[in-house]
Motif scaffolding. Structure first.
Motif, PDB file in Angstrom:
ATOM      1  N   THR A 242      61.375  94.490   4.737  1.00 40.07           N
ATOM      2  CA  THR A 242      62.041  95.377   5.678  1.00 40.07           C
ATOM      3  C   THR A 242      63.367  95.838   5.094  1.00 40.07           C
ATOM      4  O   THR A 242      63.749  95.434   4.004  1.00 40.07           O
ATOM      5  N   TRP A 471      49.529  98.779   6.776  1.00 37.29           N
ATOM      6  CA  TRP A 471      50.972  98.807   7.032  1.00 37.29           C
ATOM      7  C   TRP A 471      51.689  99.514   5.889  1.00 37.29           C
ATOM      8  O   TRP A 471      52.518 100.399   6.094  1.00 37.29           O
ATOM      9  N   SER A 475      53.885 102.830   6.983  1.00 33.80           N
ATOM     10  CA  SER A 475      55.187 102.403   7.511  1.00 33.80           C
ATOM     11  C   SER A 475      56.319 103.371   7.183  1.00 33.80           C
ATOM     12  O   SER A 475      57.426 103.209   7.660  1.00 33.80           O
TER      13      SER A 475
ATOM     14  N   LYS B   8      51.918 102.535  16.609  1.00 35.16           N
ATOM     15  CA  LYS B   8      51.874 102.542  15.149  1.00 35.16           C
ATOM     16  C   LYS B   8      51.228 101.260  14.661  1.00 35.16           C
ATOM     17  O   LYS B   8      51.073 100.300  15.402  1.00 35.16           O
ATOM     18  N   GLN B  10      51.196  97.761  12.905  1.00 29.14           N
ATOM     19  CA  GLN B  10      52.235  96.723  12.937  1.00 29.14           C
ATOM     20  C   GLN B  10      52.348  96.035  11.588  1.00 29.14           C
ATOM     21  O   GLN B  10      51.386  95.938  10.833  1.00 29.14           O
ATOM     22  N   ASP B  11      53.553  95.551  11.302  1.00 33.68           N
ATOM     23  CA  ASP B  11      53.786  94.795  10.073  1.00 33.68           C
ATOM     24  C   ASP B  11      53.135  93.417  10.217  1.00 33.68           C
ATOM     25  O   ASP B  11      53.538  92.634  11.071  1.00 33.68           O
TER      26      ASP B  11
END
Ligand code: HEM
Ligand code: FES
Lengths: 530, 332
Positions: A242, A471, A475, B8, B10-11
């Motif tokens: 992140t 992801w 992302s 969306k 998800q991580d």
């Protein structure tokens, strides 16, 4: 406690009691570095710089930076009794009469090429992944400075031996100085201590090459690395990564061992090249004299693009009021490179102005997700490639049996047409790659396995991709365009409205995206299938 | 698109760590250890090779390697030894790190660089206050005079570079050629008669030295001249330029009018002079007119004639500066 542990403890204690650094060291030895092959490019640049320091220092022990006339009588027979400068004679001495001297010269030169190649590749990595964004603009500027100084340092380096090839390069550099309007001939006379070539230029550039610029490199590289350290390395997007964390390996021991080992590998590769691949055999060119020239003279690649620009420029000079302005030298020699490097230095600020994005970024972009920037980068590279190829136009002409005339016109036209074309193509490719990502997430991976449906149709089996992959592919941010506001809230026209309009146009172009797939869409599709 | 109902992906978080064989299998670990040791030993062999060839290898042995050509054996083996020594040392360290050192990924927190709002306010306040107490904002006289003094002080180091070299004066405009200077061969310094040059031949010449004069590189850089002999009928010159030739022999400055390289290539068939630096091409039959490339001016022509002994001499100095352009050049 074993004896070894006692010793280590003792050393740690000794250091801490004298510096109070235990806490700081403990924290930093555990510092986390993300791992990716593209993060090694900067490391290669650093290691080749260290190799340059070591091999260069070795060369200084014998190199005589003097343009004093001497008669050569070393062991290279073909140049016996020839009059030459002490600089050239001592380079011959290093090459033929110092054991390992030729090897060190070749290592030094190969390391210089590797240094420039690595630093440029590193710069491209930083550009295409957006690593220059806030808060790393300062490091981008330092990087641009290092590339610029590297070009100068390399040019001065291969000018030192004072052979026919390098002297020709210096002659061209002198002509560029001389072409500067109003003060040019003064600058040239001051730099050369009088008329070209004079007797002071080699000693002067020697000081710059071995003291001034290496000092500047050391200072800049130190700041560069301290900033990397302090700001922590960026990382590629992926599961668990992140903007608020760094995922990687601790400095001690893994990173230290890998980095140290990698230095050994880079050194080994340059030493291997220095051993087997001859580079800059100055004894074949002969000593410098302004009345002669070696045919097919080519500069090192990091100068080649400048040479190519000079070669393709049209023959324009202005003659007026008893003065001469040589556009054919100024444009390719100073103006175009000046614009290129200024633009490169300012790019982070331009991009953030256009996108209005003032946030910190620690996750890198996948180039396809920023089509405009990627296209701009490819466009600049295309420009450099066209002029670089034109820098070798004589070689290409003989190799491919074309006339220099044809190549020159091809590059003159190409330099205007190919860069914009490559911009458009790259942008299209980025957008279709985005679409491919989208399809991959929504429809899964093609397996290549075909199955026959009951009514006889063949379809390919698609396999859903992992949650991690989904992801990673979705992302990234979806940029928004800044709307064009020509009036303020009270309906009064804003000043600088044209600038605003331009900015809004560019930011709209910037925001062109294929939307990333969402879980909702995936679910809907799933529902539709069953 | 900003509809809240759109969900969306998800991580999923950091993937689970996959252990290497050597992490739990003592035998695999031992194998890895042995591999690292072998790499380090290879490095040691490299050092032995390097030092051995430095001391014992004769300096004059040449061996042939395909593609690379002839190589000096001593420097080749010294280099290969050093390459082995460093390369395998590095490989060993990397292999060690990869197989035996901990490879669990670690997560460290990152904090925004922007400080807490209160700290930022304090900081701004401090700067204002400290700056204010020095009166930076108020005392404009001090500020302006400081700026003036600082700016001026920076001039000194620039001014002190003045003695790097002399002023150019007329040096860029003049050469050693004078009316009556003999053309002599380079190398050799022998005067030349027209009969020394056949039609189609080229020769590089310099001005004959006066007594006690020495040939410097600075002079060669301005004085070098190319002599070319054609059939007089091949010239395409105005009457003045034609009168500067002698019996088909024409003389041009050899210093390129573009950036000063030596214009060294003469194509007999086309009667073109070519500069190898940026391929500017000059037509000899038309007083070295530029027919291709970035040069903007013809090569200056030197007027030649014969002296009383029948040797070639300059009729007059060059009528324009030779070599690349500069600001003071009065180009007509
Ligand atoms: C980024 C840093 C550097 C670059 C890009 C660079 C590049 C070069 C190049 C291309 C040459 C010509 C080599 C040849 O073919 O002969 C050269 C020569 C030389 N360099 Fe460097 N160099 C760097 C740093 C240094 C340092 C730090 C030193 C000394 C402390 C040094 C000392 C020398 C010497 C003495 C020569 C002339 C000897 C010779 O050419 O054989 N260089 N340099
Ligand atoms: S120096 Fe002759 S073409 Fe450039």
């Amino acid at each position: 406690m074993s004896q070894k542990e006692r010793i280590i403890g003792g050393v740690a204690n000794y250091v801490d009691e004298r510096t109070g650094a235990a806490k700081w060291l403990n924290k930093n030895l555990k510092k986390v570095f993300p791992d990716h092959w593209s993060f090694m490019l900067g490391e290669v640049a650093l290691y080749s710089f260290i190799i340059l320091l070591l091999s260069g220092t070795f060369l200084t022990f014998w190199f005589d930076p003097s343009q004093r006339d001497v008669i050569y009588n070393g062991s290279y027979m073909p140049l016996q009794h020839v009059q030459m400068s002490a600089a050239y004679a001592s380079t011959l001495h290093i090459s033929f009469d110092v054991r390992g001297g030729l090897l060190m010269r070749q290592i030094h030169h190969w390391a210089a090429l590797l240094f420039m190649a690595a630093i440029i590749a590193h710069l491209l990595r930083v550009f295409f992944t957006g690593a220059f964004r806030k808060p790393r603009e300062a490091n981008w500027l330092i990087g641009v400075g290092l590339v610029t100084l590297g070009i100068v340092e390399g040019f001065l380096g291969y000018s030192l031996p004072d052979d026919l090839l390098s002297g020709t390069g210096i002659r061209i550099a002198e002509a560029i100085l001389q072409a500067i309007p109003v003060v040019g001939s003064y600058i040239a006379f001051f730099a050369f201590g009088g008329a070209f070539p004079g007797h002071v230029f080699i000693p002067r550039i020697y000081t710059v090459h071995v003291l001034l610029l290496p000092g500047a490199f050391l200072a800049l590289i130190t700041i560069h690395l301290m900033l990397v350290w302090y700001q922590k390395h960026t990382q590629y997007p992926g599961p668990g990564r992140t903007e608020k964390n760094v995922v990687g390996y601790p400095l001690m021991p893994v990173y230290m061992a890998k980095a140290g080992g990698f230095f050994g590998i880079v050194f080994g590769v340059t030493a291997f090249l220095g051993a087997v691949a001859s580079i800059n055999p100055i004894w074949l060119y002969g000593p410098y004299t302004p009345g002669q020239i070696s045919a097919g003279s080519q500069p090192d690649f990091y100068m080649g693009w400048l040479d190519g620009l000079v070669r393709m420029s049209p023959p324009i000079e202005t003659h007026a009021f008893g003065h001469t302005i040589s556009w054919n030298i100024l444009i390719p020699g100073l103006i175009v490179p000046g614009i290129l490097f200024t633009g490169m230095a300012l790019y982070p600020f331009i991009e953030s102005y256009i996108s209005g994005d003032k946030r910190e970024h620690h996750l890198l972009d996948r180039p396809r997700n920023v089509p405009n920037r990627t296209a701009l980068g490819v466009m600049s590279l295309t420009f450099i490639m066209v002029v670089l190829i034109n820098g070798g136009n004589d070689l290409i002409a003989t190799h491919f049996h074309m006339s220099i005339n044809q190549i020159m016109w091809m590059s003159r036209i190409g330099v205007f047409i190919l860069p914009p074309l490559s911009f458009v193509i790259t942008k299209r490719i980025c957008l279709s790659l985005q679409r491919a990502d989208r399809d991959l997430v929504l429809h899964g991976r093609e397996t290549g396995r075909l199955v026959m449906l009951p009514h006889g149709e063949f379809v390919e089996v698609h396999e859903p991709i992992s949650a991690e992959k989904a992801w990673t592919l979705t992302s990234h941010e979806q940029p928004k365009a800044i709307p064009h506001v020509s009036e303020d809230a009270n309906g009064v026209a804003k000043p600088k409205s044209l600038v605003n309009k331009l900015r809004s146009r560019m930011s709209t172009a910037n925001a062109e995206q294929r939307p990333a797939a969402t879980a909702t869409e995936a679910k809907e599709l799933e529902g539709g299938h069953h | 698109m900003t509809n809240n109902s759109i969900e969306k992906f998800q991580d999923p978080g950091l993937p689970e760590h996959i252990h290497r064989k050597a992490d739990h299998d003592e035998k695999a670990a031992k194998t890895a250890e042995r591999q690292v040791a072998i790499l380090f030993l290879l490095s040691a062999v490299g050092t032995v090779l390097a030092i051995g060839s430095y001391i014992f290898m004769p300096q004059d042995v040449v061996i042939f390697i395909p593609i690379m050509g002839d190589q000096n054996a001593a420097q080749l083996f010294l280099g290969l030894g050093i390459a082995m020594a460093t390369f395998f040392l590095g490989m060993g360290a990397v292999h060690w790190a990869k197989t035996l050192m901990p490879d669990t990924e670690v997560v460290a927190e990152r904090h925004e660089f922007r400080s807490e709002e209160s700290d930022r306010e304090d900081f701004v306040a401090t700067v204002k206050e400290q700056g204010g107490s020095a009166g930076l904002g108020r005392r404009t006289l001090i500020k302006r005079s400081l700026g003036l003094a600082g700016g001026l002080a920076a001039l000194t180091p620039i001014v002190m570079l003045r003695d790097l070299g002399p002023q150019p004066k007329k040096q860029l405009e003049t050469t050693s050629w004078e009316a009556g200077t003999r053309l002599v061969t380079d190398p050799g310094d022998r005067p030349i008669k027209p009969s020394d040059l056949e039609v189609g031949a080229v020769a590089q010449v310099l001005p004959a030295l006066k007594d006690g004069e020495e040939r410097t590189l600075e002079n060669i850089g301005k004085d070098a001249v190319l002599l070319i002999r054609l059939n007089p009928s091949e010239f395409n010159l105005d009457s003045e330029r034609l009168s500067w030739t002698h019996d088909g022999i024409i003389a041009f400055s050899k210093i390129c009018s573009h950036m000063g390289c030596a214009v060294a290539l003469y194509e007999q068939q086309t009667k073109h002079l070519l500069c190898p630096c940026h391929q500017s091409t000059f037509d000899v039959t038309r007083a070295a007119k530029v027919i291709f490339g970035p040069a903007a001016r013809p090569l200056p022509q030197l007027a030649i004639t014969l002296d009383s002994e029948g040797y070639l001499v300059a009729k007059q100095p060059f009528t324009e500066p030779v070599g690349p352009s500069f600001w003071e050049r009065n180009t007509k």
